[in-house]
Design a protein around this motif. Structure first.
Motif, PDB file in Angstrom:
ATOM      1  N   GLY A 264      37.965 -10.085 -51.014  1.00  0.00           N
ATOM      2  CA  GLY A 264      37.089  -9.705 -52.125  1.00  0.00           C
ATOM      3  C   GLY A 264      36.408 -10.893 -52.763  1.00  0.00           C
ATOM      4  N   LYS A 265      36.157 -11.939 -51.978  1.00  0.00           N
ATOM      5  CA  LYS A 265      35.534 -13.155 -52.501  1.00  0.00           C
ATOM      6  C   LYS A 265      34.141 -13.344 -51.899  1.00  0.00           C
ATOM      7  CE  LYS A 265      39.794 -15.716 -53.490  1.00  0.00           C
ATOM      8  NZ  LYS A 265      39.498 -15.892 -54.930  1.00  0.00           N
ATOM      9  N   LYS A 266      33.310 -14.072 -52.621  1.00  0.00           N
ATOM     10  CA  LYS A 266      31.951 -14.332 -52.166  1.00  0.00           C
ATOM     11  C   LYS A 266      31.901 -15.614 -51.348  1.00  0.00           C
ATOM     12  CE  LYS A 266      27.188 -14.920 -53.760  1.00  0.00           C
ATOM     13  NZ  LYS A 266      26.286 -15.001 -54.944  1.00  0.00           N
ATOM     14  N   LEU A 267      31.325 -15.506 -50.184  1.00  0.00           N
ATOM     15  CA  LEU A 267      31.113 -16.669 -49.326  1.00  0.00           C
ATOM     16  C   LEU A 267      29.653 -17.088 -49.488  1.00  0.00           C
ATOM     17  CD1 LEU A 267      32.001 -18.671 -47.177  1.00  0.00           C
ATOM     18  CD2 LEU A 267      31.655 -16.912 -45.439  1.00  0.00           C
ATOM     19  N   ASN A 268      29.431 -18.141 -50.263  1.00  0.00           N
ATOM     20  CA  ASN A 268      28.060 -18.559 -50.559  1.00  0.00           C
ATOM     21  C   ASN A 268      27.314 -19.068 -49.332  1.00  0.00           C
ATOM     22  OD1 ASN A 268      28.250 -17.980 -53.309  1.00  0.00           O
ATOM     23  ND2 ASN A 268      28.972 -20.036 -53.824  1.00  0.00           N
ATOM     24  N   CYS A 269      28.013 -19.853 -48.530  1.00  0.00           N
ATOM     25  CA  CYS A 269      27.358 -20.509 -47.405  1.00  0.00           C
ATOM     26  C   CYS A 269      28.243 -20.468 -46.163  1.00  0.00           C
ATOM     27  CB  CYS A 269      27.053 -21.971 -47.731  1.00  0.00           C
ATOM     28  SG  CYS A 269      25.869 -22.227 -49.068  1.00  0.00           S
ATOM     29  N   VAL A 270      27.676 -20.056 -45.041  1.00  0.00           N
ATOM     30  CA  VAL A 270      28.363 -20.160 -43.761  1.00  0.00           C
ATOM     31  C   VAL A 270      27.323 -20.523 -42.702  1.00  0.00           C
ATOM     32  CG1 VAL A 270      28.219 -17.661 -43.398  1.00  0.00           C
ATOM     33  CG2 VAL A 270      29.831 -19.015 -42.046  1.00  0.00           C
ATOM     34  N   THR A 271      27.640 -21.517 -41.891  1.00  0.00           N
ATOM     35  CA  THR A 271      26.760 -21.906 -40.799  1.00  0.00           C
ATOM     36  C   THR A 271      27.560 -21.919 -39.501  1.00  0.00           C
ATOM     37  OG1 THR A 271      27.134 -24.285 -41.152  1.00  0.00           O
ATOM     38  CG2 THR A 271      25.270 -23.272 -42.294  1.00  0.00           C
ATOM     39  N   ASP A 272      26.838 -21.793 -38.374  1.00  0.00           N
ATOM     40  CA  ASP A 272      27.482 -21.498 -37.102  1.00  0.00           C
ATOM     41  C   ASP A 272      26.822 -22.273 -35.971  1.00  0.00           C
ATOM     42  OD1 ASP A 272      28.579 -19.340 -34.943  1.00  0.00           O
ATOM     43  OD2 ASP A 272      26.417 -19.533 -34.710  1.00  0.00           O
ATOM     44  N   PHE A 273      27.618 -22.632 -34.963  1.00  0.00           N
ATOM     45  CA  PHE A 273      27.084 -23.173 -33.711  1.00  0.00           C
ATOM     46  C   PHE A 273      27.408 -22.179 -32.604  1.00  0.00           C
ATOM     47  CE2 PHE A 273      27.504 -25.763 -29.805  1.00  0.00           C
ATOM     48  CZ  PHE A 273      26.229 -26.294 -29.759  1.00  0.00           C
ATOM     49  N   GLY A 274      26.411 -21.628 -31.984  1.00  0.00           N
ATOM     50  CA  GLY A 274      26.634 -20.637 -30.925  1.00  0.00           C
ATOM     51  C   GLY A 274      25.477 -19.661 -30.844  1.00  0.00           C
ATOM     52  N   GLY A 275      25.383 -18.787 -31.835  1.00  0.00           N
ATOM     53  CA  GLY A 275      24.247 -17.883 -31.917  1.00  0.00           C
ATOM     54  C   GLY A 275      24.314 -16.675 -30.998  1.00  0.00           C
ATOM     55  N   ASN A 276      25.482 -15.980 -30.935  1.00  0.00           N
ATOM     56  CA  ASN A 276      25.482 -14.733 -30.171  1.00  0.00           C
ATOM     57  C   ASN A 276      24.723 -13.655 -30.937  1.00  0.00           C
ATOM     58  OD1 ASN A 276      27.241 -13.526 -32.078  1.00  0.00           O
ATOM     59  ND2 ASN A 276      29.070 -13.813 -30.813  1.00  0.00           N
ATOM     60  N   ASP A 277      24.550 -12.492 -30.339  1.00  0.00           N
ATOM     61  CA  ASP A 277      23.706 -11.457 -30.929  1.00  0.00           C
ATOM     62  C   ASP A 277      24.204 -11.019 -32.302  1.00  0.00           C
ATOM     63  OD1 ASP A 277      22.076 -11.514 -28.732  1.00  0.00           O
ATOM     64  OD2 ASP A 277      22.941  -9.743 -27.770  1.00  0.00           O
ATOM     65  N   GLU A 278      25.530 -10.889 -32.450  1.00  0.00           N
ATOM     66  CA  GLU A 278      26.091 -10.449 -33.727  1.00  0.00           C
ATOM     67  C   GLU A 278      25.835 -11.486 -34.813  1.00  0.00           C
ATOM     68  OE1 GLU A 278      30.337  -8.774 -35.567  1.00  0.00           O
ATOM     69  OE2 GLU A 278      30.232  -9.512 -33.499  1.00  0.00           O
ATOM     70  N   VAL A 279      26.002 -12.750 -34.469  1.00  0.00           N
ATOM     71  CA  VAL A 279      25.748 -13.815 -35.434  1.00  0.00           C
ATOM     72  C   VAL A 279      24.280 -13.831 -35.845  1.00  0.00           C
ATOM     73  CG1 VAL A 279      25.561 -16.321 -35.670  1.00  0.00           C
ATOM     74  CG2 VAL A 279      27.670 -15.310 -34.814  1.00  0.00           C
ATOM     75  N   LEU A 280      23.381 -13.722 -34.883  1.00  0.00           N
ATOM     76  CA  LEU A 280      21.953 -13.783 -35.208  1.00  0.00           C
ATOM     77  C   LEU A 280      21.524 -12.594 -36.065  1.00  0.00           C
ATOM     78  CD1 LEU A 280      20.386 -15.113 -31.884  1.00  0.00           C
ATOM     79  CD2 LEU A 280      20.973 -16.376 -33.958  1.00  0.00           C
ATOM     80  N   LYS A 281      22.165 -11.448 -35.871  1.00  0.00           N
ATOM     81  CA  LYS A 281      21.876 -10.310 -36.747  1.00  0.00           C
ATOM     82  C   LYS A 281      22.348 -10.599 -38.167  1.00  0.00           C
ATOM     83  CE  LYS A 281      22.538  -5.332 -37.314  1.00  0.00           C
ATOM     84  NZ  LYS A 281      22.844  -5.457 -38.752  1.00  0.00           N
TER      85      LYS A 281
END
Length: 332
Positions: A264-281
């Motif tokens: 129940g917490k807010k995640l202000n920032c998340v970044t990723d290396f990979g870029g699968n379809d789910e991530v890009l959505k």
């Protein structure tokens, strides 16, 4: 296989399905060989068949099986025959299979995902003596070379550039959303993952430079999404004011979203290396700030085009190719 290698191969399999459209002009390079049939290069180019040998790590993983089908479709569309081999993660078997087809004169070029790059030395010498161009994964140093080699092209992922982009994007997000302050968590890939050391260092250094007022409080390792979510949830208990995550793989980024939602917490920032379809959505939807994605479709195009060009001049030095990367944000 490592987490990063599994993800890389899944992405390759998807990319290969659309590769023929990108390679429509590839065979135009086949006529670039020297006009003098008396030179060694001219003789080699004239006698090489348009037969591509594709040797992946194995055909057991569905991603690699799909990749082999993509290679066959791509090359066939350009008038090439394709021989697909299956070493099943056995370096000795891979070399034996490749030696047989190259020594017999059946191979006109070979595309190799090497099981053990350092064991390929004798095979590379055989291919060079036969004038058969090779494209291999990795950098020259992984094969015992200091740079480009005759008839050999190397194709690798620049993990330093990827880590740098990942860290920079998290710093940028925290600057925009929290004035460059706050606590961040780094989700790393497993030990033994290709490029891990340089990727981790580049990501941490870039994050520190982009958001010097922010703090990296903990690093965890993502084995899969479920474990990443559990471990990130535990990290949240010890750091309840944690507000940012940057992950070396898709599993970690998606696990972070699940962990923060469950808490129940807010995640202000998340970044990723990979870029699968789910991530890009999720990037498009604004749940993930940025994803640094490897562009395997573009890499497939440059790789095949390079092999065709090398076949026309197999004695010339090959190239050192880099898999293109692209950073996706909600506005891109």
């Amino acid at each position: 296989m490592t987490v990063l290698r599994r993800r890389t191969l899944r992405a390759l399999a998807v990319a290969m399905a659309t590769a023929p459209l990108l390679l429509a002009a590839a065979c135009s390079h086949a006529s670039d060989s020297t006009s003098s049939s008396t030179t060694d290069t001219g003789k080699a180019a004239a006698t090489l068949p348009k037969t591509l040998v594709f040797s992946p790590l194995s055909l057991a993983p569905p991603a690699l099986k799909g990749l082999s089908e993509g290679v066959k479709g791509m090359a066939s569309a350009q008038g090439w025959e394709v021989i697909v081999q299956d070493p099943n993660f056995d370096a000795t078997k891979q070399i034996q299979q490749l030696n047989e087809v190259i020594s017999s004169g059946r191979a006109g070029a070979a595309w190799i995902l090497a099981v053990a790059p350092k064991s390929m030395g004798d095979l590379i010498k055989t291919a060079q003596s036969k004038g058969v161009p090779l494209l291999v994964n990795g950098q020259p140093a992984e094969y015992g070379f200091s740079g480009p080699q005759p008839g050999i092209t190397f194709d690798y992922i620049d993990y330093t550039a990827g880590g740098k982009a990942l860290g920079e994007q998290l710093g940028k997000c925290m600057t925009e959303k929290s004035g460059g302050t706050g606590k961040a968590l780094y989700v790393a890939s497993q030990e033994g993952t290709a490029g891990k050391a340089e990727f981790d260092k580049a990501a941490a250094d870039a994050f520190k430079a982009a958001a010097p007022g922010a703090t990296l409080v903990q690093t965890i390792v993502a084995v899969d999404r479920a474990k990443a979510q559990t471990d990130i949830g535990n990290a949240l208990q010890g750091n309840p004011d944690l507000s940012a995550v940057f992950s070396a793989n898709d599993e970690g980024a998606l696990g972070a979203l699940g962990a923060f939602n469950a808490a129940g917490k807010k995640l202000n920032c998340v970044t990723d290396f990979g870029g699968n379809d789910e991530v890009l959505k999720d990037v498009k939807d604004g749940k993930i700030y940025a994803s640094v994605a490897l562009q395997f479709s573009d890499d497939t195009a440059q790789s095949f085009n390079t092999l065709v060009k090398m076949q026309a001049d197999p004695k010339a030095n090959g190239e050192v190719l880099v898999v293109p990367q692209k950073t996706f944000t909600a506005g891109s």
